[in-house]
Design a protein around this motif. Structure first.
Motif, short mmCIF file in Angstrom:
data_model
loop_
_atom_site.label_atom_id
_atom_site.label_comp_id
_atom_site.label_asym_id
_atom_site.label_seq_id
_atom_site.Cartn_x
_atom_site.Cartn_y
_atom_site.Cartn_z
N VAL A 157 -48.19 -12.06 -32.94
CA VAL A 157 -48.28 -11.35 -34.22
C VAL A 157 -49.01 -12.22 -35.24
O VAL A 157 -49.80 -11.72 -36.06
N GLN A 193 -40.65 -11.41 -35.30
CA GLN A 193 -41.65 -10.63 -36.02
C GLN A 193 -42.04 -11.28 -37.35
O GLN A 193 -43.21 -11.55 -37.59
N LEU A 212 -38.34 -3.91 -31.88
CA LEU A 212 -38.95 -5.16 -32.32
C LEU A 212 -39.52 -5.95 -31.15
O LEU A 212 -40.65 -6.47 -31.22
N ALA A 252 -43.58 -6.66 -30.56
CA ALA A 252 -44.01 -8.06 -30.68
C ALA A 252 -44.65 -8.57 -29.40
O ALA A 252 -45.69 -9.22 -29.44
#
Length: 324
Positions: free
Chosen positions: A56, A184, A258, A262
Motif C-alpha cells: 500500500v 493498512q 482489510l 492490502a
C-alpha cells in the motif's frame, strides 16, 4: 525533508488516535475488553500490522501524483500532510469517523492541483475511488451474512453462555482488526515519506526503508494508545447497540476486507468505512429500525466530504506557502 518526516509522523499519530475506535470500539462497547487493555492491545497489533507489508505504501508513493524533484515538490507534500492532518483533527473534534486514508489522498490531490502537478487520475480512480465505494458495501454485506450465519448456527444456544464465549472470541477478532488497521493505515504515511525521499533525491526507487517502517509503525501505535474516545462512542454505541456476537461478526467481516485489499490489491482502503459499514450490516440482521440510520447518514456525509475537504485545505496551504 526533515519537516516532511515530522509532519508525516504527526499525521500518523493523529491517524492512530482518530482511528483507535476502528479496532476496539466494538470490543469495548460489548465489555469484551476494558478500555486501557483494549488500547494497549490495539497499539501492539497496530505495530505488528505495520511491519507486515509495504504494498500500500508503494501505491501511495507512486500511484497518486507525480511530484517534481526539488524543494518545490517537497512543498507539495508538506501542503498535503497539513491538509490531511487538519481534516483529521476537525472530524475527531466532532466525533465523526471519517477516513484518514482518504484525507491523505485528498490532500495529495489538492496540493497537486494547486501546484499544477500531474495527478495519476487512473490510479486515483482504480486504487482509491472504486475501493472507497466498493469496500463499505462489501463490509456491510459481509457483516450481514456473517451475523445471519451466527444467528442460525447458535439459534439453540443459551444466550448467556453464547454471550460469554463470543466475548472471549472478540479478543481475537478485535486483535485481528487492529492488525489489519496497522497493515493498512501505517503504510499511507510510509508512502508519503518515500515519495518525499524520491523527490529530494535521496533514493531513486520506491522501496520503503526500514527506518521509515519503524517510525510510522511506532507513531501509529502511540497514537492508537492515546485514545480517540469521541469517535469510539459513535462507532460502538450510536450506530447500533452491539452485543458480543454482533461485535465479533463486525470485527471478523471488517478485518477480512482489510487483509484482502492490502495483500491482494494493495489498495489503500479506509478502515473506518469498513468497520462502520460492518456494524450497520450486523445491526440490520435484527430489524431495519435497530440501526440509527440518521447517525449513519451523518457518517456517510463525512465520507463524501473527506476527499474534497482535505483537498481544499491542502490547496489553500500550498497557495499560502507560495505567497511567502
Amino acid at each position: 525533508m526533515v519537516l516532511v518526516v515530522v509532519l508525516a509522523t504527526a499525521f500518523d499519530f493523529t491517524n492512530g488516535f482518530h482511528d483507535a475506535a476502528n479496532a476496539i470500539a466494538t470490543a469495548v462497547s460489548t465489555r469484551a475488553l476494558p478500555l486501557r487493555g483494549a488500547l494497549a492491545m490495539a497499539a501492539v497489533m497496530n505495530l505488528l500490522g505495520a511491519l507486515a507489508g509495504t504494498g500500500v505504501a508503494v501505491t501511495i508513493a507512486s500511484g497518486v501524483i507525480a511530484v517534481p524533484a526539488g524543494d518545490g515538490g517537497l512543498v507539495v507534500v508538506i501542503a498535503a500532510l497539513v491538509g490531511a492532518t487538519t481534516w483529521n483533527l476537525i472530524t475527531w473534534y466532532f466525533g465523526l469517523p471519517s477516513s484518514s486514508s482518504h484525507a491523505l489522498i485528498g490532500g495529495l490531490v489538492g496540493a497537486a492541483l494547486a501546484s499544477a502537478t500531474v495527478v495519476h487520475w487512473g490510479g486515483v480512480l482504480a486504487k482509491v475511488v472504486v475501493p472507497m465505494v466498493v469496500s463499505p458495501v462489501v463490509g456491510l454485506v459481509l457483516g450481514y451474512l456473517v451475523m445471519t450465519a451466527i444467528r442460525f448456527l447458535f439459534r439453540a444456544a443459551d444466550p448467556h453462555v453464547a454471550g460469554r464465549r463470543f466475548r472471549r472470541a472478540q479478543v481475537v477478532s478485535a486483535a485481528s482488526l487492529a492488525f489489519g488497521h496497522g497493515l493498512q493505515d501505517a503504510q499511507k504515511s510510509m508512502g508519503v515519506i518515500v515519495l518525499a525521499l524520491v523527490v529530494a533525491g535521496h533514493q531513486t526507487d520506491y522501496h520503503v526503508p526500514l527506518w521509515v517502517i519503524l517510525l510510522c509503525a511506532t507513531a501509529l501505535a502511540a497514537g492508537t494508545y492515546s485514545g480517540g474516545l469521541r469517535i469510539m462512542r459513535t462507532v460502538g454505541r450510536r450506530i447500533f447497540h452491539l452485543t458480543p456476537p454482533h461485535g465479533f461478526a463486525a470485527e471478523l467481516s471488517a478485518s477480512s476486507v482489510l487483509y484482502l485489499t492490502a495483500f491482494a490489491f494493495t489498495a489503500p482502503i479506509s478502515t473506518t468505512h469498513v468497520i462502520t459499514s460492518a456494524v450497520m450490516g450486523v445491526g440490520a440482521t435484527e430489524r431495519r429500525s435497530a440501526v440509527r440510520w440518521a447517525v449513519a447518514g451523518d457518517i456517510a456525509v463525512g465520507w463524501v466530504l473527506t476527499l474534497p475537504a482535505s483537498a481544499a485545505v491542502s490547496a489553500l496551504v500550498y497557495l499560502v506557502t507560495r505567497l511567502w
